[in-house]
Design a protein around this motif. Structure first.
Motif, PDB file in Angstrom:
ATOM      1  N   ASP A 131       0.846  -1.279  -0.091  1.00 13.45           N
ATOM      2  CA  ASP A 131       0.148  -0.013  -0.039  1.00 13.45           C
ATOM      3  C   ASP A 131       0.745   1.219   0.097  1.00 13.45           C
ATOM      4  OD1 ASP A 131      -2.426  -1.466   0.003  1.00 13.45           O
ATOM      5  OD2 ASP A 131      -2.432  -1.552   2.257  1.00 13.45           O
ATOM      6  N   ASP A 132       2.077   1.265   0.679  1.00 15.69           N
ATOM      7  CA  ASP A 132       2.770   2.395   0.895  1.00 15.69           C
ATOM      8  C   ASP A 132       4.254   1.790   0.408  1.00 15.69           C
ATOM      9  OD1 ASP A 132       4.438   4.399   1.743  1.00 15.69           O
ATOM     10  OD2 ASP A 132       3.296   4.971   3.442  1.00 15.69           O
ATOM     11  N   ARG A 133       4.690   2.185  -0.561  1.00 13.63           N
ATOM     12  CA  ARG A 133       5.830   1.680  -1.281  1.00 13.63           C
ATOM     13  C   ARG A 133       7.217   2.208  -0.233  1.00 13.63           C
ATOM     14  NH1 ARG A 133       8.491   4.429  -5.897  1.00 13.63           N
ATOM     15  NH2 ARG A 133       9.201   5.861  -4.050  1.00 13.63           N
ATOM     16  N   ASP A 134       7.205   3.369   0.188  1.00 13.63           N
ATOM     17  CA  ASP A 134       8.286   3.968   1.065  1.00 13.63           C
ATOM     18  C   ASP A 134       8.442   3.589   2.443  1.00 13.63           C
ATOM     19  OD1 ASP A 134       9.049   5.522  -1.390  1.00 13.63           O
ATOM     20  OD2 ASP A 134       8.109   7.357  -0.656  1.00 13.63           O
ATOM     21  N   ALA A 135       7.263   3.285   2.993  1.00 13.45           N
ATOM     22  CA  ALA A 135       7.209   2.791   4.072  1.00 13.45           C
ATOM     23  C   ALA A 135       7.614   1.138   4.178  1.00 13.45           C
ATOM     24  CB  ALA A 135       5.769   2.837   4.855  1.00 13.45           C
ATOM     25  N   GLU A 136       7.384   0.543   3.093  1.00 15.11           N
ATOM     26  CA  GLU A 136       7.639  -0.939   2.970  1.00 15.11           C
ATOM     27  C   GLU A 136       8.932  -0.969   2.716  1.00 15.11           C
ATOM     28  OE1 GLU A 136       6.577  -4.722   3.540  1.00 15.11           O
ATOM     29  OE2 GLU A 136       5.744  -3.083   3.977  1.00 15.11           O
ATOM     30  N   VAL A 137       9.741  -0.084   1.804  1.00 16.99           N
ATOM     31  CA  VAL A 137      11.116  -0.057   1.845  1.00 16.99           C
ATOM     32  C   VAL A 137      11.714   0.181   2.967  1.00 16.99           C
ATOM     33  CG1 VAL A 137      12.964   1.210   0.578  1.00 16.99           C
ATOM     34  CG2 VAL A 137      11.045   0.507  -0.931  1.00 16.99           C
ATOM     35  N   ASP A 180      17.086   5.483 -12.618  1.00 15.36           N
ATOM     36  CA  ASP A 180      16.365   6.270 -11.742  1.00 15.36           C
ATOM     37  C   ASP A 180      14.881   6.068 -11.896  1.00 15.36           C
ATOM     38  OD1 ASP A 180      18.757   7.538 -11.163  1.00 15.36           O
ATOM     39  OD2 ASP A 180      18.569   9.076 -12.703  1.00 15.36           O
ATOM     40  N   SER A 181      14.552   4.913 -11.765  1.00 12.40           N
ATOM     41  CA  SER A 181      13.138   4.384 -11.391  1.00 12.40           C
ATOM     42  C   SER A 181      12.224   5.316 -10.346  1.00 12.40           C
ATOM     43  CB  SER A 181      12.828   3.004 -11.452  1.00 12.40           C
ATOM     44  OG  SER A 181      11.381   2.750 -10.981  1.00 12.40           O
ATOM     45  N   GLN A 182      11.051   5.743 -10.639  1.00 12.59           N
ATOM     46  CA  GLN A 182      10.332   6.442  -9.765  1.00 12.59           C
ATOM     47  C   GLN A 182       9.387   5.561  -9.234  1.00 12.59           C
ATOM     48  OE1 GLN A 182      11.369   9.470  -8.390  1.00 12.59           O
ATOM     49  NE2 GLN A 182      13.232   9.017  -9.639  1.00 12.59           N
ATOM     50  N   THR A 183       9.081   4.129  -9.850  1.00 12.76           N
ATOM     51  CA  THR A 183       7.939   3.353  -9.596  1.00 12.76           C
ATOM     52  C   THR A 183       8.283   2.149  -8.807  1.00 12.76           C
ATOM     53  OG1 THR A 183       8.336   2.392 -11.619  1.00 12.76           O
ATOM     54  CG2 THR A 183       6.724   4.274 -11.457  1.00 12.76           C
ATOM     55  N   TRP A 184       9.585   1.951  -8.766  1.00 14.51           N
ATOM     56  CA  TRP A 184      10.125   0.597  -7.979  1.00 14.51           C
ATOM     57  C   TRP A 184      11.176   0.765  -7.397  1.00 14.51           C
ATOM     58  CZ3 TRP A 184      10.457   0.227 -13.367  1.00 14.51           C
ATOM     59  CH2 TRP A 184      11.594  -0.033 -13.740  1.00 14.51           C
ATOM     60  N   VAL A 185      11.579   0.058  -6.277  1.00 13.12           N
ATOM     61  CA  VAL A 185      12.875   0.182  -5.386  1.00 13.12           C
ATOM     62  C   VAL A 185      13.448  -1.373  -5.685  1.00 13.12           C
ATOM     63  CG1 VAL A 185      14.101   0.681  -3.500  1.00 13.12           C
ATOM     64  CG2 VAL A 185      12.149   2.088  -4.058  1.00 13.12           C
ATOM     65  N   VAL A 186      14.686  -1.461  -6.096  1.00 13.33           N
ATOM     66  CA  VAL A 186      15.275  -2.650  -5.850  1.00 13.33           C
ATOM     67  C   VAL A 186      15.967  -3.043  -4.646  1.00 13.33           C
ATOM     68  CG1 VAL A 186      16.955  -4.358  -7.183  1.00 13.33           C
ATOM     69  CG2 VAL A 186      15.638  -2.987  -8.458  1.00 13.33           C
ATOM     70  N   GLU A 220      21.312 -12.394   1.467  1.00 12.93           N
ATOM     71  CA  GLU A 220      22.304 -13.304   0.930  1.00 12.93           C
ATOM     72  C   GLU A 220      22.504 -12.373  -0.544  1.00 12.93           C
ATOM     73  OE1 GLU A 220      22.401 -17.388   0.856  1.00 12.93           O
ATOM     74  OE2 GLU A 220      22.277 -17.651   2.919  1.00 12.93           O
ATOM     75  N   GLY A 221      22.079 -11.318  -0.878  1.00 15.44           N
ATOM     76  CA  GLY A 221      22.162 -10.736  -1.960  1.00 15.44           C
ATOM     77  C   GLY A 221      20.992 -10.918  -3.023  1.00 15.44           C
ATOM     78  N   ASN A 222      20.039 -11.534  -2.728  1.00 10.58           N
ATOM     79  CA  ASN A 222      18.961 -11.945  -3.697  1.00 10.58           C
ATOM     80  C   ASN A 222      17.982 -10.632  -4.005  1.00 10.58           C
ATOM     81  OD1 ASN A 222      19.554 -14.938  -4.184  1.00 10.58           O
ATOM     82  ND2 ASN A 222      18.948 -14.905  -1.888  1.00 10.58           N
ATOM     83  N   GLU A 223      18.070 -10.358  -5.288  1.00  8.31           N
ATOM     84  CA  GLU A 223      17.302  -8.910  -5.550  1.00  8.31           C
ATOM     85  C   GLU A 223      15.725  -9.142  -5.413  1.00  8.31           C
ATOM     86  OE1 GLU A 223      19.409 -10.365  -7.866  1.00  8.31           O
ATOM     87  OE2 GLU A 223      21.138  -8.926  -7.883  1.00  8.31           O
ATOM     88  N   PHE A 224      15.075  -8.264  -5.086  1.00 11.10           N
ATOM     89  CA  PHE A 224      13.573  -8.056  -5.129  1.00 11.10           C
ATOM     90  C   PHE A 224      13.199  -6.707  -5.185  1.00 11.10           C
ATOM     91  CE2 PHE A 224      14.688  -8.160  -0.740  1.00 11.10           C
ATOM     92  CZ  PHE A 224      13.887  -7.150   0.003  1.00 11.10           C
ATOM     93  N   CYS A 225      12.108  -6.568  -5.881  1.00  9.31           N
ATOM     94  CA  CYS A 225      11.307  -5.012  -6.181  1.00  9.31           C
ATOM     95  C   CYS A 225      10.102  -4.941  -5.194  1.00  9.31           C
ATOM     96  CB  CYS A 225      11.276  -4.954  -7.461  1.00  9.31           C
ATOM     97  SG  CYS A 225      12.486  -5.326  -8.728  1.00  9.31           S
ATOM     98  N   VAL A 226      10.064  -3.606  -4.609  1.00  6.51           N
ATOM     99  CA  VAL A 226       9.044  -3.112  -4.057  1.00  6.51           C
ATOM    100  C   VAL A 226       8.530  -2.206  -4.852  1.00  6.51           C
ATOM    101  CG1 VAL A 226       8.369  -1.872  -2.030  1.00  6.51           C
ATOM    102  CG2 VAL A 226      10.277  -3.400  -1.693  1.00  6.51           C
TER     103      VAL A 226
END
Length: 118
Positions: free
Chosen positions: A72-78, A95-101, A106-112
């Motif tokens: 619901d709130d990307r910045d809070a979840e990040v 410089d994506s404004q819609t998701w944060v990597v 252990e270094g596995n990437e995921f996106c919020v």
């Protein structure tokens, strides 16, 4: 023929530690705490789950598969993931404004992801 998605398998140097981290981060239930195959699910009877399996070789390149989360709130979840021990990751997203990597311990990437476009 019917097929059901059971789980996503994640290679891990320490399946228990990484599985516990993800269980805490997602609020999921542990359904198997085996040291070599640690499995979590949204609830014990819900699929799909994540299973963390022991591997000896270190991860050396960007993951070819990653998880995306849409809170619901990307910045809070990040901020919450970072407080749990995730770190920011650069996979060439610019410089994506819609998701944060982010990356797990252990270094596995995921996106919020940000809010879904209406």
């Amino acid at each position: 023929m019917a097929v059901e998605w059971e789980q996503v398998v994640v290679d891990a140097a320490d399946p228990v530690a990484l599985g516990r981290w993800w269980a805490d981060a997602l609020g999921w239930a542990v359904v198997s705490d085996d040291a070599d195959e640690y499995e979590i699910r949204p609830a014990p009877d819900r699929l799909p789950g994540l299973v963390f399996v022991r591997v000896d070789d270190p991860r050396t390149v960007k993951n070819r598969l990653h998880l995306d989360f849409r809170p619901d709130d990307r910045d809070a979840e990040v901020a919450r993931f970072l407080a749990l021990g995730a770190r920011r990751a650069d996979v060439g997203q610019g410089d994506s404004q819609t998701w944060v990597v982010l990356a797990d311990p252990e270094g596995n990437e995921f996106c919020v992801l940000g809010a879904r476009a209406r």
